[in-house]
Design an enzyme around this catalytic site. Structure first.
Site, PDB file in Angstrom:
ATOM      1  N   LYS A 139      20.577-107.621  13.971  1.00  0.00           N
ATOM      2  CA  LYS A 139      21.585-106.846  14.693  1.00  0.00           C
ATOM      3  C   LYS A 139      22.854-107.678  14.873  1.00  0.00           C
ATOM      4  O   LYS A 139      22.822-108.895  14.917  1.00  0.00           O
ATOM      5  CB  LYS A 139      21.050-106.419  16.066  1.00  0.00           C
ATOM      6  CG  LYS A 139      19.776-105.565  15.993  1.00  0.00           C
ATOM      7  CD  LYS A 139      20.051-104.187  15.437  1.00  0.00           C
ATOM      8  CE  LYS A 139      18.791-103.360  15.349  1.00  0.00           C
ATOM      9  NZ  LYS A 139      17.950-103.659  14.199  1.00  0.00           N
ATOM     10  N   ASP A 140      23.950-106.970  15.041  1.00  0.00           N
ATOM     11  CA  ASP A 140      25.276-107.551  15.139  1.00  0.00           C
ATOM     12  C   ASP A 140      25.423-108.464  16.350  1.00  0.00           C
ATOM     13  O   ASP A 140      24.726-108.316  17.347  1.00  0.00           O
ATOM     14  CB  ASP A 140      26.268-106.385  15.232  1.00  0.00           C
ATOM     15  CG  ASP A 140      27.716-106.813  15.130  1.00  0.00           C
ATOM     16  OD1 ASP A 140      27.969-107.962  14.733  1.00  0.00           O
ATOM     17  OD2 ASP A 140      28.595-105.995  15.444  1.00  0.00           O
ATOM     18  N   LYS A 141      26.369-109.388  16.252  1.00  0.00           N
ATOM     19  CA  LYS A 141      26.681-110.243  17.396  1.00  0.00           C
ATOM     20  C   LYS A 141      27.531-109.511  18.420  1.00  0.00           C
ATOM     21  O   LYS A 141      27.163-109.409  19.585  1.00  0.00           O
ATOM     22  CB  LYS A 141      27.415-111.514  16.940  1.00  0.00           C
ATOM     23  CG  LYS A 141      27.890-112.361  18.110  1.00  0.00           C
ATOM     24  CD  LYS A 141      28.632-113.614  17.680  1.00  0.00           C
ATOM     25  CE  LYS A 141      29.122-114.367  18.921  1.00  0.00           C
ATOM     26  NZ  LYS A 141      29.821-115.622  18.566  1.00  0.00           N
TER      27      LYS A 141
END
Length: 650
Positions: A282-284
């Site tokens: 998942k994205d930061k």
């Protein structure tokens, strides 16, 4: 590989007559916010722009893959401290970056007029919930720990002093020459000794303990029973047979990517990161909620981390007999806020209805291709061409545009000397791709670039050739839509189970554009039987590649190919327009807010600004930015958006 990333991006359309009236007020708002808020950790304004017939780029992934613990902390500090400078200089540097049209993103499917909005003005404006393989949207809604008589008492976590923990960690990680650590038992009782034994064994996997008398005092002696092989391996004999070997839990994280989060958890638990498993990364720059599994770590130990971790929460614990596997998820559910929108109610309704009913072109987003002047697909093409000098040159040569200062110096040294040792000295961050390749060249020599390149982690090496496949796919899909529009035509491909078949003339009325797939080039796929099939061959011929021979002499780089739907119709699409005055307040509640009983801020009925709050679900391997691009009709490339933003802020 599943991707759900979108970095902080302002999506700003070129000014139309409709927008001009608000421009001065927006400028004043922006400038006054900057002066008032200073370095608000959540605020970020990179600008992006819309073009009626051109595509928008999305954010990118760096070429950095951590795997060397001894260098990690220093590398992170260097990366965080090296700023890119003021907006104008950054925009100037990004003149050399990619635009959407550079990677084949050139078409839209909807007919509505585009409008402006700010995406990820705060990372909390972008929330991702994983959808598990059972179709359930994963939420953090329970902090309770399963009751288990086998679990150690709470005292286990407090009985050891900080000094004891430091010595035990050094022993566990073999950081000194000590073969054991002695812990004096104060207030000696059998119960107290039992708690210390439990604490050492549960908090420091791989260590054994025994009790000894020394000078009339009792000591607990910790030691390695099986030498290095025991290091950080969960203890088989201490795990109840009736309990599943894997503790599954929900990880709620803010502003951290999945691998960073797992590295932090592993450090606090004093275990290796490879005992964790997950279904997707998942994205930061977002709030994300996903399921994680860990081998033979108790829910009690995991729950204890909630007291000491920033930007993480762990909950919904359960024991199961299996880990998680990459790709098992059904997709992701997104909650996205676009702030300061300029569209009319009619424009917004048209855009969202189109997204729900038709969908968006399933382009690979901009982060697939890198942010610098050397796109990742060019390196992938050189690998497939077996042109290893070109691979080395593309990765190491000086390049224009925005880069960390130490990388610039390293590249300059390489160009001047072609000496890997000299270039490495200029590179304090050793775990980046450039550092890994230089170490490989130092080890194997300049005449064995293939082996030197092999030092780079496999996933990173494959990223380059997958980027080239994505580049070809994007370009071919744009050609397909330009040539035949949004309908199925004879010669298109569709899937029967996992097998691709051609749509025949007599069956074409049984299919829609949502059934059509197109291949990523490879040795195990077939191609459309119309003009686009020939276009694939022509594109690969232009790149000195043979579409009928996609096997590489190095097996890792042989491309089997795959099929990908050309139009994705999001599920569970909802939206609302909300008014607000303060750009710093959240516009919806998160799982953590609900658990902590935080109420949603009261919003004005007629605020200074408007925001579009949208929710939708996407399957794995699709890019949320491409859905948002279709709504706003915007070019998402960093190049276009940063330059527009700089102009807009003047």
């Amino acid at each position: 590989m599943e991707t759900v990333e979108i970095n902080n991006v302002s999506l700003k359309r070129p000014r139309s007559e409709d927008d001009v009236a608000n421009t001065d007020e927006i400028k004043r708002q922006k400038i006054s916010e900057k002066s008032k808020t200073g370095n608000d950790s959540e605020r970020s304004v990179e600008t992006l722009t819309e073009q009626p017939d051109k595509p928008l780029p999305e954010d990118t992934k760096n070429e950095i893959i951590p795997n060397e613990e001894s260098e990690e902390q220093e590398d992170e500090e260097l990366e965080d401290s090296d700023e890119d400078g003021d907006p104008e200089s950054f925009a100037d540097m990004m003149k050399h970056g990619l635009t959407e049209s550079d990677v084949g993103i050139t078409k839209f499917v909807s007919s509505h007029k585009g409008f402006s909005g700010i995406l990820k003005e705060r990372y909390s404006d972008f929330v991702v919930h994983e959808i598990g393989k059972d179709g359930r949207v994963i939420h953090l809604d329970d902090f309770s720990v399963p009751v288990d008589d086998e679990d150690p008492s709470e005292e286990t976590f407090t009985v050891l002093s900080n000094e004891d923990k430091q010595r035990l960690e050094e022993l566990q990680l073999l950081k000194n020459k000590e073969t054991s650590v002695a812990i004096e038992v104060i207030e000696d009782t059998k119960e107290k000794r039992t708690v210390i034994h439990q604490a050492v064994k549960s908090l420091f996997p791989g260590l054994e303990t025994k009790t000894e008398d020394r000078d009339g005092k009792k000591y607990i002696i910790a030691y390695h029973a099986a030498g290095k092989k025991a290091l950080a391996n969960p203890r088989k004999h201490s795990w109840p047979k009736s309990r599943g070997s894997y503790c599954h839990f929900v990880l709620y994280k803010e502003n951290k990517d999945t691998m960073d989060a797992i590295n932090v958890l592993s450090k606090f638990l004093r275990v290796k990161p490879n005992i964790f498993s997950y279904m997707g990364t998942k994205d930061k720059r977002a709030i994300t909620v996903q399921e994680i599994a860990v081998l033979r770590i108790t829910a009690q130990r995991l729950a204890h981390l909630n007291k000491c971790l920033m930007n993480f929460k762990l909950g919904n614990f359960s024991y199961k007999n299996h880990p998680l596997k990459l790709g098992e998820l059904q997709g992701n559910h997104f909650t996205v806020v676009l702030r300061n929108i300029t569209g009319t109610d009619d424009q917004i309704e048209q855009a969202m209805h189109s997204l729900r009913e038709i969908g968006f072109i399933n382009y690979y987003g901009m982060q697939r291709f890198g942010t610098t002047a050397v796109p990742t697909y060019q390196i992938g093409r050189a690998i497939l061409q077996n042109n290893w000098n070109e691979v080395m040159d593309l990765i190491l040569k000086p390049r224009p545009g925005a880069e960390k200062g130490y990388l610039v110096k390293c590249r300059e040294e390489w160009a001047k000397t072609k000496d890997p040792a000299a270039a490495l000295k200029k590179l304090p961050v050793k775990r980046c791709v450039e550092g890994q390749l230089l170490r490989g060249l130092l080890k194997y020599g300049m005449k064995n670039i293939i082996s030197a390149f092999g030092i780079i982690p496999r996933n990173n090496r494959l990223m380059y050739i997958h980027s080239y496949q994505s580049y070809v796919w994007n370009n071919m899909v744009s050609k397909r839509i330009e040539e035949y529009g949004l309908r199925a035509v004879p010669g298109d491909l569709t899937l029967k189970g996992a097998t691709a078949v051609h749509i025949e003339e007599g069956d074409v009325d049984n299919y829609t554009i949502h059934d059509v797939v197109m291949p990523l080039p490879g040795f195990d796929v077939i191609y459309p039987k119309h003009k686009i099939g020939e276009a694939y061959k022509e594109m690969l011929v232009a790149d000195s590649l043979d579409i009928n021979n996609m096997r590489h002499k190095i097996r890792d780089y042989s491309l089997s190919g795959a099929y990908r739907k050309i139009i994705i119709r999001p599920q569970n699409v909802t939206w609302e327009v909300v008014a607000y005055d303060d750009p710093r307040i959240p516009l919806f509640t998160t799982d953590l807010d609900k658990l902590e009983g935080k109420p949603l801020p009261v919003l004005p009925t007629d605020g200074k600004f408007r925001a579009l709050k949208m929710e939708f679900s996407l399957p794995p391997s699709t890019y949320a930015t491409m859905a948002i691009r279709e709504v706003l009709k915007m070019d998402t490339s960093i190049k276009n958006q940063t330059q527009l933003n700089t102009t807009w802020l003047r």
